[in-house]
Enzyme design. Structure first.
Site, PDB file in Angstrom:
ATOM      1  CG  ASP A   1      -2.052   2.112   6.309  1.00 11.63           C
ATOM      2  OD1 ASP A   1      -2.490   1.696   5.207  1.00 11.63           O
ATOM      3  OD2 ASP A   1      -2.289   3.257   6.733  1.00 11.63           O
TER       4      ASP A   1
ATOM      5  CG  ASP B   1      -1.833   7.727   0.526  1.00 12.89           C
ATOM      6  OD1 ASP B   1      -1.682   8.950   0.630  1.00 12.89           O
ATOM      7  OD2 ASP B   1      -2.024   7.159  -0.572  1.00 12.89           O
TER       8      ASP B   1
ATOM      9  CG  ASP C   1      -1.731   1.214   1.395  1.00 18.77           C
ATOM     10  OD1 ASP C   1      -2.510   1.521   0.486  1.00 18.77           O
ATOM     11  OD2 ASP C   1      -1.589   1.887   2.438  1.00 18.77           O
TER      12      ASP C   1
END
Length: 235
Positions: free
Chosen positions: A184, A23, A21
């Site tokens: 995240d 961001d 991922d």
């Protein structure tokens, strides 16, 4: 080694592809997102928010992020005309300064170098629009590590739908069991589970203020530098 939860495969995972991922996992993008949102709000004669609000609001794409900045709430709907103007202003401001303040998290570059050297195919899977994703990766010199970049508008659906993960598996010609997603947020966990793929999450990043352990990823790490110890190259 950090505590694991709800393993769907034994460690080390035998994989060919590592999807990561953007961001909150690769890059701390909040400073630029917050600055662009506050410039948007200033243009609309509305008060600015502190960066701690924006950290909780990231996720679910730019349109929802703008709605949160306009309303101060996670799921509220602003006036349609205000939202349309705000979204256009945000995209303008963010596009002009997508990487001015954003930086890779500690250990990210070293981890990408190590994973590349060990022979894993790397893919970046993000819900951020391509018009922002590609300049950000290129400006921070991360683009060179990825053999595939899928943005939020690359396919008809985005995470938590499994489609981007399934597309990446087809691209590299592998089964889902031979890939792993590193993220995240709960969106990453849900996408991986739907795709039948293991998922490792970082303790930092953006998950709307919730502890990522509550989403039961297969493992939790404090740094991307820890990822290689969970993997072995599938032959």
């Amino acid at each position: 080694m950090p505590t694991t939860a709800r393993k769907i495969a034994s460690f080390p995972l035998a994989v060919k592809m590592v999807m990561i991922d953007l961001d909150g996992t690769l890059i701390d993008t909040v400073p630029d997102l917050a600055a662009a949102a506050n410039r948007m709000l200033a243009d609309l004669d509305r008060p600015a928010w502190g960066i701690e609000h924006y950290r909780a609001w990231i996720g679910n794409g730019v349109p929802r992020f703008v709605k949160r900045a306009l309303t101060g709430e996670m799921q509220a709907e602003p006036d349609a005309a205000l939202n349309e103007r705000g979204l256009a202003l945000f995209r303008q401001h963010y596009g002009e300064a997508v990487s001015n303040l954003s930086r890779p998290y500690p250990g990210v570059v070293e981890a990408l170098e190590q994973l590349t050297d060990q022979g894993y195919a790397l893919a970046c899977i993000t819900n951020k629009a391509e018009v922002f994703t590609l300049p950000l990766l290129k400006n921070l010199e991360l683009h060179k590590y990825f053999k595939l970049v899928l943005s939020g508008d690359s396919l008809p659906k985005q995470k938590p739908d499994p489609l981007p993960l399934q597309h990446a598996c087809r691209h590299f010609g592998i089964d889902a069991a031979h890939g792993v997603l590193v993220g995240d947020s709960s969106n990453d966990v849900h996408a991986a589970r739907a795709a039948g793929m293991p998922v490792i999450c970082v303790t930092y990043g953006y998950n709307h203020g919730h502890d990522i352990r509550q989403s039961l990823p297969d493992a939790v790490v404090d740094s991307l530098m820890e990822i290689p110890q969970y993997l072995k190259l599938y032959a």
